[in-house]
Design a protein around this motif. Structure first.
Motif, PDB file in Angstrom:
ATOM      1  N   LEU A  78       0.575  -0.963   0.125  1.00 27.90           N
ATOM      2  CA  LEU A  78       0.478  -0.161  -0.084  1.00 27.90           C
ATOM      3  C   LEU A  78       1.380   0.989   0.351  1.00 27.90           C
ATOM      4  O   LEU A  78       2.017   1.196   0.667  1.00 27.90           O
ATOM      5  CB  LEU A  78      -0.936   0.083   1.057  1.00 27.90           C
ATOM      6  N   GLY A 104       6.131   7.472   5.453  1.00 29.74           N
ATOM      7  CA  GLY A 104       6.540   7.067   7.369  1.00 29.74           C
ATOM      8  C   GLY A 104       7.956   8.137   7.418  1.00 29.74           C
ATOM      9  O   GLY A 104       7.812   9.288   7.102  1.00 29.74           O
ATOM     10  N   VAL A 150      10.858   6.070   5.725  1.00 27.44           N
ATOM     11  CA  VAL A 150      10.389   5.006   4.286  1.00 27.44           C
ATOM     12  C   VAL A 150       9.291   5.887   3.743  1.00 27.44           C
ATOM     13  O   VAL A 150       8.254   5.599   4.480  1.00 27.44           O
ATOM     14  CB  VAL A 150      10.280   3.382   5.110  1.00 27.44           C
ATOM     15  N   ALA A 189      -3.681   3.565   3.687  1.00 21.89           N
ATOM     16  CA  ALA A 189      -2.562   3.146   4.961  1.00 21.89           C
ATOM     17  C   ALA A 189      -2.492   4.415   5.989  1.00 21.89           C
ATOM     18  O   ALA A 189      -2.504   6.051   4.900  1.00 21.89           O
ATOM     19  CB  ALA A 189      -1.389   2.521   4.918  1.00 21.89           C
ATOM     20  N   PRO A 190      -2.423   4.894   7.063  1.00 21.26           N
ATOM     21  CA  PRO A 190      -1.889   6.391   7.637  1.00 21.26           C
ATOM     22  C   PRO A 190      -0.539   7.041   7.371  1.00 21.26           C
ATOM     23  O   PRO A 190      -0.119   6.227   7.164  1.00 21.26           O
ATOM     24  CB  PRO A 190      -2.678   6.501   8.951  1.00 21.26           C
ATOM     25  N   TYR A 234       2.330   4.282   1.020  1.00 23.81           N
ATOM     26  CA  TYR A 234       2.446   4.920   2.745  1.00 23.81           C
ATOM     27  C   TYR A 234       3.110   6.172   3.006  1.00 23.81           C
ATOM     28  O   TYR A 234       4.696   5.560   1.852  1.00 23.81           O
ATOM     29  CB  TYR A 234       3.212   3.560   3.143  1.00 23.81           C
ATOM     30  N   ILE A 237       6.393   4.856   0.452  1.00 23.78           N
ATOM     31  CA  ILE A 237       6.277   3.790  -1.047  1.00 23.78           C
ATOM     32  C   ILE A 237       4.970   4.871  -1.415  1.00 23.78           C
ATOM     33  O   ILE A 237       4.000   5.162  -1.159  1.00 23.78           O
ATOM     34  CB  ILE A 237       5.365   2.918  -0.396  1.00 23.78           C
TER      35      ILE A 237
END
Lengths: 135, 344
Positions: A89, A93, A96, A125-126, A91, A98
């Motif tokens: 998904l 962060g 990282v 995704a949060p 993401y 994505i």
């Protein structure tokens, strides 16, 4: 000499897609001579951004070369569709990230190449801004 | 593409200032020259060998020198040839095309058609190795991440070496003192290594007491892999002989990246989620009575799954954290996999 124009359009309800959903895409190449356009590659990929070295995964890939076409013209509008996978998904962060995108790369004469990409989001995704501590 | 050829170029993020074609030509020229050099040296070595007066195989004058030349020229041939083939494959081939070829090769299942396809959950690490051990109380016993064993062995080795040197120097010092030939340099060396031994020994003893006093930590889970929105049960067992102010079980998400910096490969980690799922207060642990606890674990709906790339990892783990006095504090991690969806 003008730079070639690559246009990509994702059909549907914007830039957020869900795992298992169908991605419907159109792309076109302009401002380039027919004889100068040797090959076109369209791909749906994910790649990582951030502090680490880049990881890249491919979900969909097609390569068209002028020799394979009866007209030899790779510039007209092209359409493809693919069912998106369940993972990874999108993401965001701290170290990282994505990203998903549709990328179209063209190969021209004299070893030149150019690409254009349109990002989209897969899943919800949060987004992480700092360490989340909960009790 | 730049108009003039530049000797020095700079990498700016994902872009380079120079032409990629010029780079490929330069790379191919380098490997081509290496291949040519290897070929010339090898031909020269064989001509020298055949023209030697005593043409008996493996005999002087074509012994060691001949084989050394053959070895060096062969390494040139291999490096040059390999590099040239790799450059030729990469020139004019996009990153996406190479990735597509790799994916197609990985998707060919030659061994067993019953194995799950690697593309079912791309990027999610496999969980089979974590489900190897059946639990006593719950379905699976999770393996522990061994992070401190190497540090302990390194401390033990360093402490042993320092103390051995100190003992040797002390024996030498006493002998020199008896014969009345005491040297300042020897005293300084003994003091230096004595200080090193004095610094490393308490650290070693502390780690030894920690490993001996804090017994095994066992963590079992009712199901695995974990799925967002599902509830699970966790069983904790802590052996040893210690008194802890608190013993916690946490669900932790850690990002881990590796990157090249010059010739070094560096790794960096950052905890992004830390969720407390159990806390025991004032825990008295005896040799014959391990501390035991059960707690529920709920994985929230809106959560990122585990991810495993070549250089980037999102790792979930259950962390057991004991807080006591002095050496009686510890942390132990147990990896888990969070996979999206429940269709397995």
């Amino acid at each position: 000499m003008l730079d070639p124009l690559i246009s990509i359009r994702l059909k549907g309800q914007g830039r957020i897609f869900w795992p298992g959903q169908e991605l419907d895409c159109e792309y076109q190449v302009d401002a380039v001579e027919q004889v100068d356009l040797r090959a076109v590659e369209a791909s749906v990929i994910w790649y990582t951004e951030g502090k680490g070295d880049e990881d890249l995964g491919i979900h969909y890939f097609e390569r068209r070369v002028a020799a394979d076409h009866s007209t030899g013209d790779l510039r007209p509008m092209r359409h493809f569709r693919t069912t998106l996978p369940r993972t990874p998904l999108s993401y965001s962060g701290i170290l990282v990230k994505i990203r998903w995108c549709v990328r179209v790369r063209i190969f021209l004469g004299r070893g030149r190449s150019a690409f254009f990409e349109v990002p989209f989001q897969l899943g919800d995704a949060p987004e992480i801004h700092d360490t989340e501590v909960s009790e | 593409m730049s108009r003039w050829f530049r000797v020095w170029q700079k990498k700016r993020g994902r872009r380079r200032t120079g032409s990629s074609l010029a780079g490929s030509v330069g790379e191919a020229s380098f490997f081509g020259l290496l291949l040519l050099l290897g070929g010339i040296v090898q031909v020269y070595a064989f001509i020298r060998y055949t023209q030697a007066p005593s043409a008996v195989l493996l005999e002087p004058p074509v012994g060691f020198q001949f084989w050394l030349m053959v070895l060096i020229s062969t390494s040139f041939l291999l490096i040059g040839g390999g590099g040239l083939v790799l450059t030729a494959l990469q020139t004019g081939t996009s990153t996406e095309r190479r990735a597509a070829l790799v994916k197609r090769a990985a998707d060919i299942d030659l061994i067993n058609d019953e194995l799950p396809s690697p593309s079912e959950h791309p990027g999610v690490p496999g969980h089979k190795s974590l489900n190897d051990s059946p639990g006593v109380e719950l379905q699976y016993r999770l393996p522990v991440i061994q992070t401190q064993t190497l540090a302990f062995l390194a401390t033990a080795f360093f402490c042993l070496v320092c103390n051995s040197i100190v003992i040797g120097l002390l024996v030498l010092l006493v002998r020199e003192w008896v014969i009345g030939n005491l040297q300042i340099a020897l005293i300084a060396l003994t003091v230096f290594f004595g200080a090193m031994a004095g610094w490393s020994s308490p650290s070693f003893v502390r780690q030894l007491r920690m490993r001996a006093g804090i017994g095994a930590t066992t963590l079992e889970i009712s199901d695995h892999p974990l799925h967002p929105g599902n509830a699970y049960e966790v069983y904790l067992s802590q052996c040893g002989r210690l008194h802890l102010r608190s013993l916690e079980v946490l669900l932790v998400c850690e990002e881990e990246v590796t990157y090249r910096q010059g010739t070094d490969v560096r790794t960096e980690r950052h905890v992004v989620v830390e969720e407390l799922i159990y806390r025991g207060q004032d825990c008295q642990i005896r040799r014959d009575q391990p501390y035991e606890a059960r707690c529920p674990l709920r994985i929230s709906e809106n959560i990122m799954h585990s991810f495993q790339g070549q250089h980037n990892v999102i790792q979930w783990k259950l962390m057991v954290r004991g807080q006591g006095t002095g050496w009686q504090s510890f942390e132990r991690g147990f990896p888990v996999v969070i996979a999206p969806g429940v269709s397995e």
